[in-house]
Design a protein around this motif. Structure first.
Motif, PDB file in Angstrom:
ATOM      1  N   GLY A  67       0.821  -1.217   0.000  1.00 47.31           N
ATOM      2  CA  GLY A  67       0.000   0.000   0.000  1.00 47.31           C
ATOM      3  C   GLY A  67       0.851   1.262   0.000  1.00 47.31           C
ATOM      4  O   GLY A  67       2.035   1.239   0.356  1.00 47.31           O
ATOM      5  N   LYS A  68       0.218   2.363  -0.370  1.00 44.43           N
ATOM      6  CA  LYS A  68       0.925   3.653  -0.418  1.00 44.43           C
ATOM      7  C   LYS A  68       1.125   4.209   0.988  1.00 44.43           C
ATOM      8  O   LYS A  68       0.242   4.076   1.843  1.00 44.43           O
ATOM      9  CB  LYS A  68       0.094   4.648  -1.237  1.00 44.43           C
ATOM     10  CG  LYS A  68       0.682   6.049  -1.333  1.00 44.43           C
ATOM     11  CD  LYS A  68      -0.148   6.896  -2.293  1.00 44.43           C
ATOM     12  CE  LYS A  68       0.194   8.375  -2.200  1.00 44.43           C
ATOM     13  NZ  LYS A  68       1.552   8.670  -2.646  1.00 44.43           N
ATOM     14  N   GLY A  69       2.253   4.855   1.214  1.00 40.48           N
ATOM     15  CA  GLY A  69       2.438   5.571   2.475  1.00 40.48           C
ATOM     16  C   GLY A  69       3.733   5.286   3.213  1.00 40.48           C
ATOM     17  O   GLY A  69       4.002   5.916   4.244  1.00 40.48           O
ATOM     18  N   LYS A  70       4.553   4.380   2.705  1.00 43.92           N
ATOM     19  CA  LYS A  70       5.764   4.004   3.432  1.00 43.92           C
ATOM     20  C   LYS A  70       6.776   5.149   3.470  1.00 43.92           C
ATOM     21  O   LYS A  70       7.243   5.564   4.525  1.00 43.92           O
ATOM     22  CB  LYS A  70       6.390   2.757   2.786  1.00 43.92           C
ATOM     23  CG  LYS A  70       5.440   1.568   2.771  1.00 43.92           C
ATOM     24  CD  LYS A  70       5.997   0.397   2.008  1.00 43.92           C
ATOM     25  CE  LYS A  70       6.001   0.581   0.504  1.00 43.92           C
ATOM     26  NZ  LYS A  70       4.665   0.670  -0.090  1.00 43.92           N
ATOM     27  N   THR A  71       7.100   5.654   2.292  1.00 46.87           N
ATOM     28  CA  THR A  71       8.089   6.736   2.248  1.00 46.87           C
ATOM     29  C   THR A  71       7.529   8.019   2.858  1.00 46.87           C
ATOM     30  O   THR A  71       8.233   8.727   3.597  1.00 46.87           O
ATOM     31  CB  THR A  71       8.541   6.982   0.786  1.00 46.87           C
ATOM     32  OG1 THR A  71       9.208   5.804   0.328  1.00 46.87           O
ATOM     33  CG2 THR A  71       9.485   8.158   0.687  1.00 46.87           C
ATOM     34  N   THR A  72       6.253   8.298   2.578  1.00 46.06           N
ATOM     35  CA  THR A  72       5.693   9.548   3.125  1.00 46.06           C
ATOM     36  C   THR A  72       5.627   9.490   4.650  1.00 46.06           C
ATOM     37  O   THR A  72       5.834  10.509   5.311  1.00 46.06           O
ATOM     38  CB  THR A  72       4.316   9.867   2.525  1.00 46.06           C
ATOM     39  OG1 THR A  72       3.534   8.692   2.476  1.00 46.06           O
ATOM     40  CG2 THR A  72       4.438  10.450   1.139  1.00 46.06           C
ATOM     41  N   GLU A 145      13.612   2.850   1.018  1.00 47.53           N
ATOM     42  CA  GLU A 145      13.624   1.783  -0.005  1.00 47.53           C
ATOM     43  C   GLU A 145      14.731   0.752   0.227  1.00 47.53           C
ATOM     44  O   GLU A 145      15.013  -0.057  -0.666  1.00 47.53           O
ATOM     45  CB  GLU A 145      13.738   2.343  -1.441  1.00 47.53           C
ATOM     46  CG  GLU A 145      12.789   3.469  -1.784  1.00 47.53           C
ATOM     47  CD  GLU A 145      11.310   3.115  -1.634  1.00 47.53           C
ATOM     48  OE1 GLU A 145      10.978   1.927  -1.494  1.00 47.53           O
ATOM     49  OE2 GLU A 145      10.488   4.055  -1.615  1.00 47.53           O
ATOM     50  N   ARG A 178       8.933  -2.197   0.156  1.00 50.64           N
ATOM     51  CA  ARG A 178       8.199  -3.470   0.078  1.00 50.64           C
ATOM     52  C   ARG A 178       9.123  -4.641   0.369  1.00 50.64           C
ATOM     53  O   ARG A 178      10.335  -4.506   0.300  1.00 50.64           O
ATOM     54  CB  ARG A 178       7.639  -3.648  -1.345  1.00 50.64           C
ATOM     55  CG  ARG A 178       6.663  -2.578  -1.706  1.00 50.64           C
ATOM     56  CD  ARG A 178       6.484  -2.527  -3.208  1.00 50.64           C
ATOM     57  NE  ARG A 178       5.794  -1.289  -3.523  1.00 50.64           N
ATOM     58  CZ  ARG A 178       4.756  -1.194  -4.332  1.00 50.64           C
ATOM     59  NH1 ARG A 178       4.303  -2.260  -4.948  1.00 50.64           N
ATOM     60  NH2 ARG A 178       4.190  -0.040  -4.536  1.00 50.64           N
ATOM     61  N   TYR A 201      -3.014   3.108  -9.239  1.00 51.84           N
ATOM     62  CA  TYR A 201      -2.058   2.454 -10.133  1.00 51.84           C
ATOM     63  C   TYR A 201      -2.790   1.403 -10.978  1.00 51.84           C
ATOM     64  O   TYR A 201      -2.489   1.218 -12.154  1.00 51.84           O
ATOM     65  CB  TYR A 201      -0.964   1.797  -9.295  1.00 51.84           C
ATOM     66  CG  TYR A 201       0.115   1.126 -10.106  1.00 51.84           C
ATOM     67  CD1 TYR A 201       1.208   1.847 -10.573  1.00 51.84           C
ATOM     68  CD2 TYR A 201       0.033  -0.227 -10.424  1.00 51.84           C
ATOM     69  CE1 TYR A 201       2.197   1.241 -11.325  1.00 51.84           C
ATOM     70  CE2 TYR A 201       1.011  -0.848 -11.174  1.00 51.84           C
ATOM     71  CZ  TYR A 201       2.094  -0.103 -11.620  1.00 51.84           C
ATOM     72  OH  TYR A 201       3.069  -0.719 -12.374  1.00 51.84           O
ATOM     73  N   ALA A 207       3.185   7.113 -11.313  1.00 50.50           N
ATOM     74  CA  ALA A 207       3.685   8.030 -10.280  1.00 50.50           C
ATOM     75  C   ALA A 207       3.673   9.480 -10.755  1.00 50.50           C
ATOM     76  O   ALA A 207       4.175   9.790 -11.843  1.00 50.50           O
ATOM     77  CB  ALA A 207       5.099   7.614  -9.899  1.00 50.50           C
TER      78      ALA A 207
END
Ligand code: ATP
Ligand code: MG
Length: 213
Positions: A67-72, A145, A178, A201, A207
């Protein structure tokens, strides 16, 4: 333009009455909700936080999953730590170019050091990250990452574990990406898995600058 929060003086704490919805949570003994000027809170809170980084033990976070949100999430934590007066080191591994957050965080260059390693520079990234983790110069280190490093054959799991083991005891470490290896998860104190419920996506939206990169 007026800033959010209103008053420029920031010196007054005022109260407004909560609507009679039967709830009392968050109210004071008079049933009032404090309305605190934003600028005033910054002035009050910051001095209490300075120096705490070295007094606290650090923990290892892993933000993984599809899911989206790891880096943010990691960048949000960097911002919070810098706001508390901590020094922050961010290593971004394997991205084709630095993401937009690097532009924003460069405004805090007195507190946040951002490095970007890809291709032939990855080896240097491992060395510099290890130095940052071991030195004690940084209250927070983000290895963005790094979980996908072994999968993309940028480096081995052993090298990533080596970084985790190099961490000085008070340093808070965040590893994103991931496919976090079980050995990394086992060493972490906090693991959050971002689960994809929906992602545009799947609609073919790639992106976008400002949102994903
Ligand atoms: P963010 O940086 O927004 O917090 P993230 O760090 O959680 O996101 P990453 O794993 O770093 O996410 O990957 C983000 C990139 O992967 C985005 O550019 C996105 O377009 C793309 N992406 C999202 N979902 C998928 C998917 N199911 N398969 C392949 N790529 C995807
Ligand atoms: Mg990411």
């Amino acid at each position: 333009m007026r800033r959010r929060g209103g008053s420029q003086s920031g010196s007054q704490k005022t109260y407004q009455r909560r609507k009679s919805d039967g709830r009392s949570r968050g109210t004071n003994s008079h049933g009032m909700v404090p309305v605190v000027c934003w600028e005033r809170r910054v002035v009050e809170i910051l001095p209490l936080q300075y120096g705490d980084a070295e007094a606290m033990p650090g923990y290892v976070h892993v933000y993984t999953g599809n899911g989206k949100g790891k880096t943010t999430a990691a960048m949000g934590l960097a911002l919070r730590a810098a706001g508390a007066g901590w020094n922050v080191f961010i290593a971004q591994f394997g991205k084709p170019s630095p993401s937009s957050e690097v532009q924003a965080l460069s405004r805090f260059s007195d507190r946040i050091k951002v490095r970007h390693y890809t291709g032939a520079c990855v080896e240097q990234g491992l060395v510099e990250s290890k130095e940052a983790l071991a030195s004690g110069d940084y209250g927070l280190v983000v290895l963005d990452e790094a979980n996908v490093g072994p999968m993309l054959e940028m480096f081995g799991v052993d090298e990533l574990i080596d970084l985790l083991d190099a961490r000085e005891a008070h340093v808070e470490l965040v590893v994103t990406g991931r496919y976090a290896d079980p050995a990394v998860i086992e060493r972490a104190d906090l693991v959050t898995e971002m689960r994809e419920v929906k992602h545009y996506y799947q609609q073919g939206v790639l992106a976008r600058v400002g949102i994903e990169r």
